[in-house]
Design a protein around this motif. Structure first.
Motif, PDB file in Angstrom:
ATOM      1  N   PHE A 188       0.827  -1.199   0.000  1.00 36.01           N
ATOM      2  CA  PHE A 188       0.000   0.000   0.000  1.00 36.01           C
ATOM      3  C   PHE A 188       0.867   1.257   0.000  1.00 36.01           C
ATOM      4  CE2 PHE A 188      -2.263   3.261   2.572  1.00 36.01           C
ATOM      5  CZ  PHE A 188      -3.271   3.559   1.654  1.00 36.01           C
ATOM      6  N   ALA A 189       1.933   1.239   0.816  1.00 36.60           N
ATOM      7  CA  ALA A 189       2.846   2.387   0.866  1.00 36.60           C
ATOM      8  C   ALA A 189       3.520   2.622  -0.473  1.00 36.60           C
ATOM      9  CB  ALA A 189       3.897   2.176   1.956  1.00 36.60           C
ATOM     10  N   ALA A 190       3.765   1.544  -1.210  1.00 39.16           N
ATOM     11  CA  ALA A 190       4.408   1.654  -2.527  1.00 39.16           C
ATOM     12  C   ALA A 190       3.414   1.996  -3.628  1.00 39.16           C
ATOM     13  CB  ALA A 190       5.118   0.344  -2.865  1.00 39.16           C
ATOM     14  N   GLY A 191       2.128   1.992  -3.288  1.00 34.64           N
ATOM     15  CA  GLY A 191       1.097   2.330  -4.270  1.00 34.64           C
ATOM     16  C   GLY A 191       0.666   1.188  -5.159  1.00 34.64           C
ATOM     17  N   SER A 192       1.055  -0.032  -4.795  1.00 39.36           N
ATOM     18  CA  SER A 192       0.715  -1.176  -5.647  1.00 39.36           C
ATOM     19  C   SER A 192      -0.617  -1.827  -5.289  1.00 39.36           C
ATOM     20  CB  SER A 192       1.841  -2.213  -5.606  1.00 39.36           C
ATOM     21  OG  SER A 192       2.109  -2.624  -4.286  1.00 39.36           O
ATOM     22  N   ILE A 193      -1.182  -1.489  -4.126  1.00 40.30           N
ATOM     23  CA  ILE A 193      -2.552  -1.900  -3.811  1.00 40.30           C
ATOM     24  C   ILE A 193      -3.294  -0.698  -3.259  1.00 40.30           C
ATOM     25  CG2 ILE A 193      -1.883  -4.295  -3.342  1.00 40.30           C
ATOM     26  CD1 ILE A 193      -2.320  -3.710  -0.339  1.00 40.30           C
ATOM     27  N   SER A 194      -4.614  -0.727  -3.357  1.00 40.46           N
ATOM     28  CA  SER A 194      -5.448   0.384  -2.900  1.00 40.46           C
ATOM     29  C   SER A 194      -5.785   0.240  -1.425  1.00 40.46           C
ATOM     30  CB  SER A 194      -6.752   0.415  -3.711  1.00 40.46           C
ATOM     31  OG  SER A 194      -7.537  -0.741  -3.410  1.00 40.46           O
ATOM     32  N   ALA A 195      -6.375   1.291  -0.867  1.00 36.03           N
ATOM     33  CA  ALA A 195      -6.812   1.244   0.529  1.00 36.03           C
ATOM     34  C   ALA A 195      -7.876   0.169   0.722  1.00 36.03           C
ATOM     35  CB  ALA A 195      -7.339   2.610   0.956  1.00 36.03           C
ATOM     36  N   ALA A 196      -8.742   0.019  -0.272  1.00 35.07           N
ATOM     37  CA  ALA A 196      -9.789  -1.005  -0.191  1.00 35.07           C
ATOM     38  C   ALA A 196      -9.183  -2.406  -0.199  1.00 35.07           C
ATOM     39  CB  ALA A 196     -10.772  -0.844  -1.346  1.00 35.07           C
ATOM     40  N   GLU A 197      -8.157  -2.597  -1.012  1.00 32.35           N
ATOM     41  CA  GLU A 197      -7.496  -3.903  -1.059  1.00 32.35           C
ATOM     42  C   GLU A 197      -6.763  -4.196   0.245  1.00 32.35           C
ATOM     43  OE1 GLU A 197      -6.401  -4.553  -5.763  1.00 32.35           O
ATOM     44  OE2 GLU A 197      -5.381  -2.925  -4.675  1.00 32.35           O
ATOM     45  N   LEU A 198      -6.151  -3.163   0.814  1.00 28.20           N
ATOM     46  CA  LEU A 198      -5.498  -3.334   2.109  1.00 28.20           C
ATOM     47  C   LEU A 198      -6.517  -3.743   3.163  1.00 28.20           C
ATOM     48  CD1 LEU A 198      -3.170  -3.077   4.148  1.00 28.20           C
ATOM     49  CD2 LEU A 198      -3.637  -0.617   4.245  1.00 28.20           C
ATOM     50  N   ARG A 199      -7.664  -3.073   3.184  1.00 27.53           N
ATOM     51  CA  ARG A 199      -8.686  -3.397   4.187  1.00 27.53           C
ATOM     52  C   ARG A 199      -9.217  -4.815   3.998  1.00 27.53           C
ATOM     53  NH1 ARG A 199     -11.262  -0.464   8.029  1.00 27.53           N
ATOM     54  NH2 ARG A 199     -13.193  -1.387   8.817  1.00 27.53           N
ATOM     55  N   THR A 200      -9.329  -5.274   2.771  1.00 29.25           N
ATOM     56  CA  THR A 200      -9.788  -6.640   2.521  1.00 29.25           C
ATOM     57  C   THR A 200      -8.832  -7.647   3.149  1.00 29.25           C
ATOM     58  OG1 THR A 200     -10.932  -6.044   0.471  1.00 29.25           O
ATOM     59  CG2 THR A 200     -10.279  -8.352   0.723  1.00 29.25           C
ATOM     60  N   ILE A 201      -7.539  -7.396   3.020  1.00 28.57           N
ATOM     61  CA  ILE A 201      -6.537  -8.282   3.624  1.00 28.57           C
ATOM     62  C   ILE A 201      -6.619  -8.201   5.146  1.00 28.57           C
ATOM     63  CG2 ILE A 201      -4.046  -8.686   3.886  1.00 28.57           C
ATOM     64  CD1 ILE A 201      -3.797  -7.622   0.954  1.00 28.57           C
ATOM     65  N   GLU A 202      -6.770  -6.989   5.670  1.00 28.68           N
ATOM     66  CA  GLU A 202      -6.922  -6.827   7.113  1.00 28.68           C
ATOM     67  C   GLU A 202      -8.150  -7.566   7.611  1.00 28.68           C
ATOM     68  OE1 GLU A 202      -4.915  -2.351   7.530  1.00 28.68           O
ATOM     69  OE2 GLU A 202      -7.083  -2.600   7.301  1.00 28.68           O
TER      70      GLU A 202
END
Length: 388
Positions: A39-53
């Motif tokens: 996410f910090a590198a911009g390769s996934i979105s905030a929504a994708e990060l939350r899905t993993i969380e």
């Protein structure tokens, strides 16, 4: 500071907090670390990060239930720092990266108040609702939402970190800050949350002589400051309904198994009267695992009969397992200091802090986390028997 004091708790509550408890944070799984980097590198979105969380939190809650852990938290998997990931959502607060932090990961970003404080959106409500979806309706009371104490917006920077243009008078700053917390707590209650915990390092730091000297050098009145903080916390909790349990956790620092405040030989005694008799909370999670907490439990002489102390007797910082017999002895020693016919009634046991107050985590393993929690459960079953 003329803030409303709030209504003091009128009932003793141990369910929650439970006889064997935990502070809230857990070691982050590898997939969380990978996702944060992506996410910090911009390769996934905030929504994708939350899905993993979401996926990892669901697995974590399943493990808590399987292991008989009575308190349910999300492990703070969505946070990098226990306090900043909440406070950054308050309008008027600015978080600035620290150069040393970027190089070494040791110094957290800096918080400053740059404008008027406002609660513009709910902060933890969606996170609570997701946890709520993972447990049976009858178990929702077991969900604990941890939020940083409002004192975290003041102590480290003091007056210098608060805009004089926005707040020429600090009384208005404290008033606005308490109003932000009241709105967030009201939103959590409306969503169904009945158990919150304020995480506070600053009252604990006021038992450390070095920290006290630093605060005095910033112009703080060390006799008045604990009272001011008590009034701020009480004002933040002033609208809390009676069936919502409010706990506070005092921490002397928890970063990669290190601490930052030593405490004095007198332990919590320098703040004990204010802590136990002025704070309108139901329960106190207090570090008491080693000599940093003082030579004894004498501070508990100030505990009123309607409040619970969760003794943080098990270390979350190292893998060495404590002796069950020694833990039982400490609990009985603590009970003997309480001015009540049955001091045990007002006590519980937990690790002294979270396992991962920051994303970096303590120098232990996932297995150790659950071994420590099982030890707390075994001790509680021995001490309190059929009340666990």
């Amino acid at each position: 500071m003329s803030l409303p004091s709030g209504n003091p708790p009128t009932m003793l509550s141990v369910n929650p907090p439970f006889r064997h408890a935990h502070v809230g944070s857990f070691l982050r799984p590898a997939s969380i670390h990978t996702a944060r980097s992506s996410f910090a590198a911009g390769s996934i979105s905030a929504a994708e990060l939350r899905t993993i969380e979401d996926r990892e939190i669901a697995s974590h809650v399943h493990e808590l239930l399987e292991n008989g852990v009575q308190e349910i938290t999300d492990g703070e998997f969505r946070r990098e720092y226990f306090h900043l990931d909440f406070l950054k959502h308050i309008e008027g607060i600015t978080i600035s990266k620290n150069t040393l932090e970027q190089k070494e990961g040791r110094v957290p970003p800096t918080l400053s108040v740059t404008g008027k404080l406002r609660h513009t959106h709910d902060i933890e409500v969606d996170n609570f609702k997701y946890l709520q979806s993972l447990v049976p309706a009858s178990e929702v009371k077991r969900i604990k939402i941890t939020i940083p104490s409002p004192t975290m917006c003041h102590f480290r920077g003091g007056r210098a970190a608060i805009s004089s243009e926005a707040y020429p008078d600090l009384e208005q700053f404290f008033s606005d800050l308490a109003a932000v917390y009241r709105k967030e707590i009201a939103a959590l209650y409306a969503a169904g949350c009945r158990y919150i915990q304020l995480d506070d390092t600053n009252l604990a730091y006021l038992t450390d002589e070095t920290m006290r000297s630093q605060a005095a050098s910033r112009g703080e009145d060390l006799d008045k400051l604990p009272l001011d903080y008590a009034r701020l916390i009480n004002a933040s909790l002033a609208d809390k309904p009676g069936d919502m349990v409010a706990a506070i956790h005092l921490c002397k620092g928890n970063f990669r198994s290190q601490f930052f405040a030593q405490g004095s030989e007198d332990g919590y005694n320098p703040i004990a009267k204010v802590l136990f008799q002025q704070l309108n909370v139901n329960a106190f999670f207090l570090e008491w695992e080693d000599s940093r907490s003082g030579k004894d439990f004498s501070a508990l002489q100030h505990l009123p009969p309607n409040k619970v102390v969760v003794l943080g007797l098990v270390s979350s910082k190292h893998a060495k397992m404590e002796s069950k017999d020694e833990l039982v002895k400490k609990i009985n020693d603590a009970a003997g200091e309480i001015k009540a016919d049955d001091g045990l009634r007002q006590l519980a046991i937990s690790p002294q802090c979270g396992f991962s107050s920051t994303v970096h985590g303590n120098e232990i393993t996932k297995q150790t986390q659950f071994d420590k929690l099982r030890l707390c459960r075994d001790v509680a079953q021995h001490v309190w028997k059929d009340t666990v």
